[in-house]
Write a protein that holds these residues in place. Structure first.
Motif: not given
Length: 216
Positions: A4-10, A12-23, A36-40, A178-182
């Motif tokens: 399965s593929t989890l798409h992650y829109v992130f 690198p300067l987004c604080g809440w993406c840093y919050a989601a890093a352990p996830l 799969t990474l998608h830089g927004g 950001f961050p968004s996951f699908a």
């Protein structure tokens, strides 16, 4: 094993993406799940900015909330160094290019994103600087020449095209930022997963992904 593929829109300067890093790290341990990474491009083009006292006052409450919620570390070099350096430029494009380059070198994009986040929020490094990006790529074991060539290949229009595609995907996902996951469904559709209830709870997030991937 089905993948399965989890798409992650992130960003690198987004604080809440840093919050989601352990996830994200927890998600990497789910068998059969590809991320799969998608830089927004949160701070690209006209949205690039230099540090100002007003910007510091804006981000500090968010950073303190992230630390409280997730126990993610923030360093003095960030709070008292980078956030007080009015010459520092916040530009998402160069680190996004670096992540795209790392992804072509053995799928190391997520590893470099993690290193970039630590460099920014703990070490107070200027991750928009090409020299810093080369050092951080070397830190995770990427060959310097190969990284430089891949970075050059992705710089400019390829990165801007990636950002445009990521924003289109974000719209299709119904993501609010950001961050968004699908999770990709077998029929080509996307099921957005709200990560906010799981911040600070990587084990619960991992279990949720196992169940969601099994149903996708």
């Amino acid at each position: 094993m089905n993948t399965s593929t989890l798409h992650y829109v992130f960003d690198p300067l987004c604080g809440w993406c840093y919050a989601a890093a352990p996830l994200v790290q927890a998600g990497r341990a789910v068998p059969g799940l590809a991320i799969t990474l998608h830089g927004g491009g949160m701070m690209t083009g006209p949205n690039r900015r230099t540090i100002t006292p007003q910007w510091r006052d804006y981000v500090l409450p968010h950073d303190r909330r992230i630390a409280q919620l997730t126990a993610q570390p923030f360093g003095e070099a960030y709070f008292e160094g980078l956030l007080r350096d009015t010459k520092a430029v916040m530009d998402s494009e160069p680190p996004t290019t670096a992540i795209l380059a790392a992804e072509t070198l053995g799928g190391r994009g997520l590893d470099l994103l993690q290193r970039l986040q630590r460099a920014h929020y703990v070490e107070g490094r200027r991750i928009a600087d090409a020299a810093v990006l080369r050092e951080l790529a070397a830190d995770i074991g990427l060959d310097s020449s190969a990284f430089a060539a891949a970075f050059e290949a992705h710089a400019g229009e390829p990165t801007r095209g990636h950002v445009a595609a990521s924003r289109a995907l974000l719209s299709r996902m119904g993501g609010g930022g950001f961050p968004s996951f699908a999770l990709a469904r077998g029929d080509g559709g996307l099921d957005r997963i709200d990560a906010s209830p799981f911040l600070g709870r990587p084990e619960a997030w991992q279990q949720h992904l196992v169940q969601a991937a099994g149903q996708a």
